[in-house]
Design an enzyme around this catalytic site. Structure first.
Site, PDB file in Angstrom:
ATOM      1  N   TYR A   7      -3.505  16.565   1.275  1.00  0.00           N
ATOM      2  CA  TYR A   7      -4.014  15.196   1.362  1.00  0.00           C
ATOM      3  C   TYR A   7      -3.002  14.368   2.125  1.00  0.00           C
ATOM      4  CZ  TYR A   7      -6.651  11.105  -0.346  1.00  0.00           C
ATOM      5  OH  TYR A   7      -7.435   9.987  -0.452  1.00  0.00           O
ATOM      6  N   TYR A  29       0.838  -1.197   0.000  1.00  0.00           N
ATOM      7  CA  TYR A  29       0.000   0.000   0.000  1.00  0.00           C
ATOM      8  C   TYR A  29       0.880   1.257   0.000  1.00  0.00           C
ATOM      9  CZ  TYR A  29      -3.446   3.456   1.397  1.00  0.00           C
ATOM     10  OH  TYR A  29      -4.232   4.578   1.442  1.00  0.00           O
ATOM     11  N   HIS A  48       1.570   4.203  -3.053  1.00  0.00           N
ATOM     12  CA  HIS A  48       1.372   5.635  -2.840  1.00  0.00           C
ATOM     13  C   HIS A  48       2.674   6.416  -3.026  1.00  0.00           C
ATOM     14  CE1 HIS A  48      -2.595   4.509  -1.525  1.00  0.00           C
ATOM     15  NE2 HIS A  48      -2.923   5.776  -1.648  1.00  0.00           N
ATOM     16  N   TRP A  55      -7.412   3.649 -10.569  1.00  0.00           N
ATOM     17  CA  TRP A  55      -6.655   3.582  -9.314  1.00  0.00           C
ATOM     18  C   TRP A  55      -7.398   2.718  -8.294  1.00  0.00           C
ATOM     19  CZ3 TRP A  55      -1.918   4.666  -7.553  1.00  0.00           C
ATOM     20  CH2 TRP A  55      -1.718   4.709  -6.177  1.00  0.00           C
TER      21      TRP A  55
END
Length: 105
Positions: free
Chosen positions: A41, A18, A22, A76
């Site tokens: 973000y 993960y 990113h 995505w």
């Protein structure tokens, strides 16, 4: 500026993947997020739990609509299905917005 917070779960043993994905976020996805007015973000985790937060310069509704219309966001989300569990709001097509219960400016 409106704020948006969400939560999700990373599948067992997938947190490293993960994070890797990113760290290698697609430039075209960044472009969609910026076009949606999303700033600051940030995603945190504790164990397999994720907490995401961002600010919406153009409002939460605009950010949600922009993302919902984007084939890049769809791609995505499909790419991330094998590493995380996301419950989506049937009305917005996004992760359900968390309810704010406290704010200190």
């Amino acid at each position: 500026m409106e704020r948006y917070a969400w939560k999700a779960i990373v599948k067992e043993g997938k947190i490293d993947e993960y994070v890797k994905r990113h760290n290698e976020i697609w430039p075209e996805l960044v472009d969609v997020l910026k076009a949606a007015g999303i700033k600051n973000y940030t995603i945190w985790n504790v164990g397999n739990e994720l907490f995401g937060y961002y600010e919406c310069e153009k409002g939460v509704q605009f950010a949600a609509e922009t993302q919902a219309k984007s084939p890049v966001v769809d791609k995505w989300n499909e790419f991330m299905k094998d590493v995380m569990i996301m419950e989506m709001d049937p009305e917005t097509g996004a992760q359900p917005m968390l309810k704010q219960v406290f704010f200190l400016e």
